[in-house]
Motif scaffolding. Sequence first.
Motif, short mmCIF file in Angstrom:
data_model
loop_
_atom_site.label_atom_id
_atom_site.label_comp_id
_atom_site.label_asym_id
_atom_site.label_seq_id
_atom_site.Cartn_x
_atom_site.Cartn_y
_atom_site.Cartn_z
N CYS A 29 0.85 -1.20 0.00
CA CYS A 29 0.00 0.00 0.00
C CYS A 29 0.88 1.25 0.00
CB CYS A 29 -0.90 -0.02 1.23
SG CYS A 29 -1.77 1.53 1.50
N ASP A 30 0.61 2.15 -0.94
CA ASP A 30 1.42 3.38 -1.00
C ASP A 30 0.67 4.60 -0.45
OD1 ASP A 30 -0.41 3.97 -2.96
OD2 ASP A 30 1.02 3.93 -4.61
N GLN A 31 -0.43 4.32 0.24
CA GLN A 31 -1.18 5.38 0.91
C GLN A 31 -1.72 6.44 -0.05
OE1 GLN A 31 -1.81 5.91 4.70
NE2 GLN A 31 -1.97 3.81 3.95
N CYS A 32 -2.17 5.99 -1.20
CA CYS A 32 -2.69 6.94 -2.19
C CYS A 32 -4.05 7.51 -1.77
CB CYS A 32 -2.81 6.27 -3.55
SG CYS A 32 -4.08 4.99 -3.62
N GLY A 33 -4.80 6.74 -0.95
CA GLY A 33 -6.08 7.22 -0.45
C GLY A 33 -7.27 6.92 -1.35
N CYS A 35 -8.80 4.17 -1.82
CA CYS A 35 -9.77 3.33 -1.09
C CYS A 35 -10.68 4.20 -0.22
CB CYS A 35 -9.06 2.27 -0.25
SG CYS A 35 -7.75 2.90 0.79
N SER A 50 -7.60 3.80 4.29
CA SER A 50 -6.14 3.93 4.08
C SER A 50 -5.40 4.07 5.41
CB SER A 50 -5.81 5.10 3.14
OG SER A 50 -6.41 6.28 3.59
N CYS A 82 -8.01 -0.01 -6.30
CA CYS A 82 -6.68 0.11 -5.68
C CYS A 82 -5.59 -0.04 -6.74
CB CYS A 82 -6.51 -0.95 -4.60
SG CYS A 82 -4.84 -0.95 -3.91
N ARG A 84 -2.59 -0.65 -6.37
CA ARG A 84 -1.61 -1.68 -6.00
C ARG A 84 -2.25 -3.06 -5.98
NH1 ARG A 84 3.15 0.54 -4.42
NH2 ARG A 84 3.86 -1.34 -5.46
S1 SF4 Z 1 -6.14 2.35 -2.66
FE1 SF4 Z 1 -5.90 2.19 -0.45
S2 SF4 Z 1 -5.03 0.14 -0.12
FE2 SF4 Z 1 -4.70 0.67 -2.27
S3 SF4 Z 1 -2.66 1.61 -2.33
FE3 SF4 Z 1 -4.16 3.27 -2.15
S4 SF4 Z 1 -4.29 3.65 0.08
FE4 SF4 Z 1 -3.33 1.63 -0.22
#
Ligand code: SF4
Length: 134
Positions: A29-33, A35, A50, A82, A84
């Motif tokens: 998880c790269d904490q993209c947000g 989700c 996240s 997601c 990832r």
């Molecule tokens: S969508 Fe959520 S779980 Fe996936 S990489 Fe982004 S923060 Fe992480």
Amino acid sequence: MIKKIVISSENVKFLDKINELSGETVTLCDQCGVCSGSCPMISEMDITPSQMMRKVQLGQMDVMDSKAMWLCASCFACTVRCPRGLDLSKVAEALRQVKLRQAIDHIDIKKIPENEINRLPQIALISSFRKFTG
Ligand code: SF4
Ligand code: SF4
């Protein structure tokens, strides 16, 4: 002031356990947000999806005190978006399993008033017991 985070072997063990139970690699998880932005339950959650992932990455066991893991409806809105390829619903399920295996149920049938039990759809009750009790 920047808060210093110390990661102990206990934290790593917890991360490994959640990875094992969920079949996911939470450290991806790269904490993209994305989700959190996709989740239909977020207004009810105390931490975002996240944030839940971040806490697991750091092995912070207090993530199991959050409402978020119980509120995840396994709708897969986050999973399909997601970047990832992580399935957060499986991570939430793994967290619930760890808690339930400590014999700590999330609901107690004895505390539900009888008139409520009679009023609620039986299928909803059954699925609740599957999800919220060990
Ligand atoms: S969508 Fe959520 S779980 Fe996936 S990489 Fe982004 S923060 Fe992480
Ligand atoms: S699977 Fe859970 S965390 Fe993901 S969007 Fe649905 S309710 Fe939110």
